[in-house]
Design a protein around this motif. Structure first.
Motif, PDB file in Angstrom:
ATOM      1  N   GLU A 250       0.834  -1.210   0.000  1.00 49.04           N
ATOM      2  CA  GLU A 250       0.000   0.000   0.000  1.00 49.04           C
ATOM      3  C   GLU A 250       0.869   1.261   0.000  1.00 49.04           C
ATOM      4  O   GLU A 250       0.624   2.201  -0.766  1.00 49.04           O
ATOM      5  CB  GLU A 250      -0.921  -0.009   1.220  1.00 49.04           C
ATOM      6  CG  GLU A 250      -1.873   1.187   1.255  1.00 49.04           C
ATOM      7  CD  GLU A 250      -2.809   1.139   2.456  1.00 49.04           C
ATOM      8  OE1 GLU A 250      -3.582   2.096   2.622  1.00 49.04           O
ATOM      9  OE2 GLU A 250      -2.760   0.154   3.223  1.00 49.04           O
ATOM     10  N   MET A 251       1.885   1.288   0.845  1.00 46.72           N
ATOM     11  CA  MET A 251       2.777   2.443   0.897  1.00 46.72           C
ATOM     12  C   MET A 251       3.546   2.615  -0.407  1.00 46.72           C
ATOM     13  O   MET A 251       3.746   3.731  -0.897  1.00 46.72           O
ATOM     14  CB  MET A 251       3.753   2.301   2.073  1.00 46.72           C
ATOM     15  CG  MET A 251       3.110   2.448   3.438  1.00 46.72           C
ATOM     16  SD  MET A 251       4.333   2.375   4.779  1.00 46.72           S
ATOM     17  CE  MET A 251       5.297   3.851   4.442  1.00 46.72           C
ATOM     18  N   LYS A 252       3.994   1.507  -0.980  1.00 47.70           N
ATOM     19  CA  LYS A 252       4.724   1.559  -2.251  1.00 47.70           C
ATOM     20  C   LYS A 252       3.843   2.125  -3.357  1.00 47.70           C
ATOM     21  O   LYS A 252       4.278   2.986  -4.146  1.00 47.70           O
ATOM     22  CB  LYS A 252       5.200   0.147  -2.606  1.00 47.70           C
ATOM     23  CG  LYS A 252       5.898   0.045  -3.959  1.00 47.70           C
ATOM     24  CD  LYS A 252       6.342  -1.390  -4.213  1.00 47.70           C
ATOM     25  CE  LYS A 252       6.927  -1.552  -5.611  1.00 47.70           C
ATOM     26  NZ  LYS A 252       7.390  -2.937  -5.859  1.00 47.70           N
ATOM     27  N   ALA A 253       2.590   1.688  -3.417  1.00 50.78           N
ATOM     28  CA  ALA A 253       1.670   2.188  -4.433  1.00 50.78           C
ATOM     29  C   ALA A 253       1.401   3.676  -4.260  1.00 50.78           C
ATOM     30  O   ALA A 253       1.313   4.425  -5.242  1.00 50.78           O
ATOM     31  CB  ALA A 253       0.362   1.393  -4.381  1.00 50.78           C
ATOM     32  N   LEU A 254       1.259   4.123  -3.010  1.00 54.59           N
ATOM     33  CA  LEU A 254       1.025   5.545  -2.752  1.00 54.59           C
ATOM     34  C   LEU A 254       2.205   6.394  -3.197  1.00 54.59           C
ATOM     35  O   LEU A 254       2.026   7.477  -3.773  1.00 54.59           O
ATOM     36  CB  LEU A 254       0.744   5.760  -1.260  1.00 54.59           C
ATOM     37  CG  LEU A 254      -0.614   5.282  -0.751  1.00 54.59           C
ATOM     38  CD1 LEU A 254      -0.692   5.417   0.766  1.00 54.59           C
ATOM     39  CD2 LEU A 254      -1.747   6.077  -1.408  1.00 54.59           C
ATOM     40  N   LEU A 255       3.435   5.913  -2.936  1.00 55.63           N
ATOM     41  CA  LEU A 255       4.627   6.656  -3.354  1.00 55.63           C
ATOM     42  C   LEU A 255       4.713   6.753  -4.871  1.00 55.63           C
ATOM     43  O   LEU A 255       5.019   7.817  -5.417  1.00 55.63           O
ATOM     44  CB  LEU A 255       5.890   5.981  -2.799  1.00 55.63           C
ATOM     45  CG  LEU A 255       6.248   6.273  -1.333  1.00 55.63           C
ATOM     46  CD1 LEU A 255       7.462   5.462  -0.929  1.00 55.63           C
ATOM     47  CD2 LEU A 255       6.515   7.757  -1.126  1.00 55.63           C
ATOM     48  N   LYS A 257       2.296   6.641  -6.968  1.00 51.22           N
ATOM     49  CA  LYS A 257       1.239   7.539  -7.455  1.00 51.22           C
ATOM     50  C   LYS A 257       1.608   8.993  -7.203  1.00 51.22           C
ATOM     51  O   LYS A 257       1.345   9.871  -8.031  1.00 51.22           O
ATOM     52  CB  LYS A 257      -0.082   7.192  -6.756  1.00 51.22           C
ATOM     53  CG  LYS A 257      -1.254   8.030  -7.245  1.00 51.22           C
ATOM     54  CD  LYS A 257      -2.543   7.616  -6.541  1.00 51.22           C
ATOM     55  CE  LYS A 257      -3.719   8.471  -7.033  1.00 51.22           C
ATOM     56  NZ  LYS A 257      -4.976   8.094  -6.348  1.00 51.22           N
ATOM     57  N   GLN A 258       2.229   9.238  -6.057  1.00 50.78           N
ATOM     58  CA  GLN A 258       2.624  10.613  -5.702  1.00 50.78           C
ATOM     59  C   GLN A 258       3.797  11.091  -6.543  1.00 50.78           C
ATOM     60  O   GLN A 258       3.904  12.276  -6.871  1.00 50.78           O
ATOM     61  CB  GLN A 258       2.985  10.669  -4.220  1.00 50.78           C
ATOM     62  CG  GLN A 258       3.319  12.074  -3.721  1.00 50.78           C
ATOM     63  CD  GLN A 258       3.637  12.091  -2.240  1.00 50.78           C
ATOM     64  OE1 GLN A 258       3.594  11.047  -1.565  1.00 50.78           O
ATOM     65  NE2 GLN A 258       3.941  13.259  -1.710  1.00 50.78           N
TER      66      GLN A 258
END
Length: 382
Positions: A250-255, A257-258
């Motif tokens: 989840e954190m990897k996907a958020l990074l 995307k950001q």
């Protein structure tokens, strides 16, 4: 034969004169911190008649500065002027010039004999404007009749493309003070006929300070995000629960995307370096894997032996130990030892595999362990 010689001599003379008057063309480059300087000898063998041409690019103001520097006083015409219009009785009349020029009204500006002799025919001779230009717009400036140096600033009309200047008529003068008046003798004139095709090398980072800072900040931000992810889920991670991998993804996907990958490029080396560093961090995050090993959860294993059975095995060991003490038959003693060891191995194997042991079972195991100890101390420590 003589006529042929005259023709040959005339052709040689014509070629020689043409070579003297041939235009000089130079292809040069200027940058904000690299001006161009050209050294011209107006009269070979006389250093005090040397002329320096300096061409400087002022990038903050998008302008080009052309300067002429000499040991002598200089005078130039800002426009084409006919000799007979500005010279009267061998004197230059500033008031007759077709433009305003600053001069000392009491001073005298004389055309020296050597200069007059070099100009033929005088009535038709035209003094040429000292400079021609292409791709440039001259900035307003105050014209002087007597100059320690000549300088003209130009606005550059186009950001892309070369410009050019051509230097033409330059006049040199001497000055002397006589009878309370300044006297200037214009004694030398030459048409430089020198063209400079100027390639302007602009700083690709000029005016892009905000973009440089923005991309630098972007690098710092993605670096901080990568470091945080690596610290939590790298090889030294302490997150070893079954939920750790889901949190990592989840954190990897958020990074990602950001901080999407940047496809653009820049001619500014500083910006381009920041973009490349940023994209390396994007790749590092994209390729990052969860490094910790998820621990296998242990399921509860109930001890299948009842307390009554454990107690019965303890009594069997005690009885066998007592028989062993009363027996004098070694074969019988050996059989008793084998039986007790088999009972002990069986009970301990079940206990080692169990994770859920009841209170009654633990009480029974305490009694069993005492029987085991009594057996080993009695029968095995012979």
């Amino acid at each position: 034969m003589k006529f042929l010689n005259y023709i040959i001599y005339g052709l040689i003379t014509l070629c020689f004169c043409s070579s003297l008057n041939a235009q000089t063309v130079k292809q040069i480059e200027v940058a904000g911190n690299t001006p161009y300087v050209d050294h011209i000898s107006l009269k070979p063998g006389t250093t005090d008649m040397d002329l320096l041409v300096k061409i400087n690019f002022d990038e903050p103001n998008n302008s080009l500065i052309v300067s002429l520097v000499s040991y002598r006083k200089l005078f130039v015409f800002q426009d084409n002027v006919r000799y007979s219009h500005v010279v009267r009785f061998n004197k230059l009349r500033p008031s007759k010039l077709p433009y305003v020029v600053k001069s000392d009204e009491k001073a005298r500006y004389k055309m020296a004999r050597s200069l007059r002799k070099s100009i033929k025919p005088k009535r038709k001779h035209i003094f040429k404007s000292w400079i021609k230009y292409e791709g440039l717009q001259p900035q307003p400036t105050e014209y002087k009749l007597v100059n320690d140096y000549i300088e003209q600033k130009f606005d550059i009309l186009h950001k892309v493309g070369d410009v050019s200047i051509t230097l033409r008529d330059i006049l040199v003068m001497n000055e002397q003070f006589s009878q309370g008046k300044m006297k200037y003798d214009l004694f030398f004139q030459t048409n430089l006929d020198r063209t400079y095709h100027i390639s302007i090398k602009r700083d690709p980072c000029f005016g892009k300070e905000d973009a440089i800072q923005t991309t630098a900040n972007l690098v710092e931000n993605i670096k901080a995000g990568f470091s945080a992810l690596n610290q939590k889920f790298g090889s030294n991670s302490s997150l070893n629960t079954s939920e750790g991998e889901a949190i990592f993804n989840e954190m990897k996907a958020l990074l990602l995307k950001q901080y999407p990958k940047k496809e653009e490029t820049s001619t500014c080396p500083d910006i381009q370096a920041n973009i490349e560093t940023y994209n390396k961090y994007v790749d590092a995050i994209q390729n990052m894997q969860c490094k910790f090993k998820i621990a296998k959860e242990k399921h509860n294993v109930i001890l299948e032996l009842s307390a009554e059975y454990i107690l019965s095995m303890a009594r069997k060991i005690d009885n066998s130990t007592n028989k062993w003490l009363l027996s004098s038959d070694n074969i019988e003693k050996n059989d008793l030892e084998v039986t007790c060891n088999q009972i002990i191995d069986s009970i301990e194997t079940h206990v080692q595999q169990a994770t859920d042991i009841s209170h009654d079972q633990r009480v029974a195991l305490d009694i069993f362990n005492k029987a085991k100890i009594y057996f080993r101390q009695t029968c095995l420590n012979k």
